[in-house]
Design an enzyme around this catalytic site. Structure first.
Site, short mmCIF file in Angstrom:
data_model
loop_
_atom_site.label_atom_id
_atom_site.label_comp_id
_atom_site.label_asym_id
_atom_site.label_seq_id
_atom_site.Cartn_x
_atom_site.Cartn_y
_atom_site.Cartn_z
N ASP A 174 -10.69 3.69 4.66
CA ASP A 174 -11.26 2.12 4.59
C ASP A 174 -12.70 2.13 4.53
O ASP A 174 -13.23 1.05 4.27
CB ASP A 174 -10.62 1.21 5.68
CG ASP A 174 -9.22 0.61 5.24
OD1 ASP A 174 -8.98 0.63 4.05
OD2 ASP A 174 -8.45 0.64 6.20
N GLN A 200 -4.01 -1.30 10.00
CA GLN A 200 -4.10 -2.45 9.44
C GLN A 200 -4.46 -3.66 10.35
O GLN A 200 -4.21 -3.85 11.61
CB GLN A 200 -2.64 -3.10 8.85
CG GLN A 200 -2.31 -4.36 8.21
CD GLN A 200 -3.04 -4.30 6.74
OE1 GLN A 200 -3.15 -3.45 6.14
NE2 GLN A 200 -3.76 -5.24 6.70
N LYS A 259 0.83 -1.13 0.17
CA LYS A 259 0.02 0.01 0.02
C LYS A 259 0.89 1.24 -0.14
O LYS A 259 0.65 2.17 -0.63
CB LYS A 259 -0.97 -0.01 1.16
CG LYS A 259 -2.15 -1.09 1.20
CD LYS A 259 -2.62 -1.25 2.46
CE LYS A 259 -3.72 -2.41 2.38
NZ LYS A 259 -4.43 -2.68 3.61
#
Ligand code: NDP
Length: 289
Positions: free
Chosen positions: A121, A98, A54
């Site tokens: 997200d 994460q 990412k």
């Protein structure tokens, strides 16, 4: 006839190129540099690889990326205060925590603390609510990427039966929410299956679109797939030294009209959509939209 292989890598590369151009234009118009901070707790090797991918993608697109690496022993309270500090930092536009987090930390408690405008997200209840109501601020990265992959097949989704295997907050549920909305790549009739579903095979066999997100290696076999269906494989499972999806690729590709590979399918698209959301976050926070 063998299915079209939906090349997630190539599709993601095209999206990333487009996003990089938009980032460039945004920077020259506003003097803001979009900035994503990833928080990685513990030393799970797979998570470290995901975060590194990412970050690399951010850098290539001209997005600043920072990694906050924390020891596995970090407490929930410590993590909350770290996220709160990122919320308060005007130089950070997107925050990515994460997953999975270590067992002693309540994931929901942490994700709820991420400021909704920095929640790239789209896990925060406010953003989930906006998605459900069909007026999204950010689209959840994996389902958004999957929708783009379905669109790339040119299949008309309106009125089609989409069967989603898995009801997680990250994939299954938001995927259903995107496909039931009105509009392009949506307007589908959606069924969600999970571990308590009865007659799962029969249900999957009625699907025009199958989206497998259960984390069970090669669970979906050719006999479960209607000829001509589009099959999206979200699963990432390590079997011996191989990465395999939730779909038995070799068999299913002889029945489906289009299918995603693992690796090189949904994964790269998830990252591309994260970049898109980070740019949107920077636009919102710079006041340019
Ligand atoms: P979760 O473990 O959170 O959820 C799995 C879901 O599958 C649950 O809803 C569970 O049902 C259901 N399930 C499990 N076994 C069965 C079964 N035998 N029959 C029917 N349903 C079943 O997984 P995630 O959604 O987070 O991830 C799913 C997979 O996708 C994983 O392999 C993960 O690594 C991968 N993934 C890939 C991404 C990418 O970018 N490519 C992004 C995110 C995930 P129940 O709720 O009843 O327990």
């Amino acid at each position: 006839m063998s299915a079209e292989i939906i090349d997630g890598k190539a599709l993601a590369a095209a999206f990333r190129e487009q996003i990089a151009e938009e980032v460039n234009q945004f920077k020259s118009e506003t003097n803001f540099v979009p900035h994503l901070t990833a928080v990685l707790v513990g030393d799970d090797p797979a998570s470290a690889v995901y975060v590194r991918n990412k970050q690399r993608a951010c850098e290539k697109a001209g997005i600043q990326s920072t990694l906050k690496r924390l020891p596995a022993e970090t407490t929930e309270a410590e993590l909350i205060s770290i996220v709160e500090a990122l919320n308060a930092d005007p130089g950070v536009h997107g925050i990515l925590v994460q997953l999975p987090l270590p067992k002693h930390v309540n994931e929901t408690a942490i994700l709820d603390v991420v400021h909704p405008l920095k929640d790239v997200d789209a896990f925060h209840p406010e953003n989930v609510g906006l998605i459900v109501q069909g007026r999204p601020r950010y689209l959840p990265c994996t389902p958004y990427g999957i929708q783009q992959m379905i669109l790339s097949t040119k299949m008309e989704t309106a009125g089609k039966h989409a069967v989603i295997l898995g009801r997680s907050e990250i994939v299954g549920k938001p995927m259903a929410m995107l496909l039931i909305q009105r509009g392009l790549g949506a307007d589908a009739t959606v069924t969600i299956c999970h571990s308590r579903t009865q007659n799962l095979k029969e249900i999957v066999r009625t699907a025009d679109i199958v989206i497998a997100a259960i984390g069970k290696p090669e669970f979906v076999t050719a006999d479960m797939v209607k000829p001509g269906a589009v099959v999206i494989d979200v699963g990432i499972n390590r079997v011996d030294d191989r990465l395999v999806g939730d779909v038995e690729f070799e068999g299913v590709k002889e029945v489906a009209s289009a299918i995603t590979p693992v690796p090189g399918g949904v994964g790269p698209m998830t990252i591309a959509m994260l970049l898109k959301n980070t740019l949107t976050a920077a636009r919102i926070q710079s006041g340019s939209i």
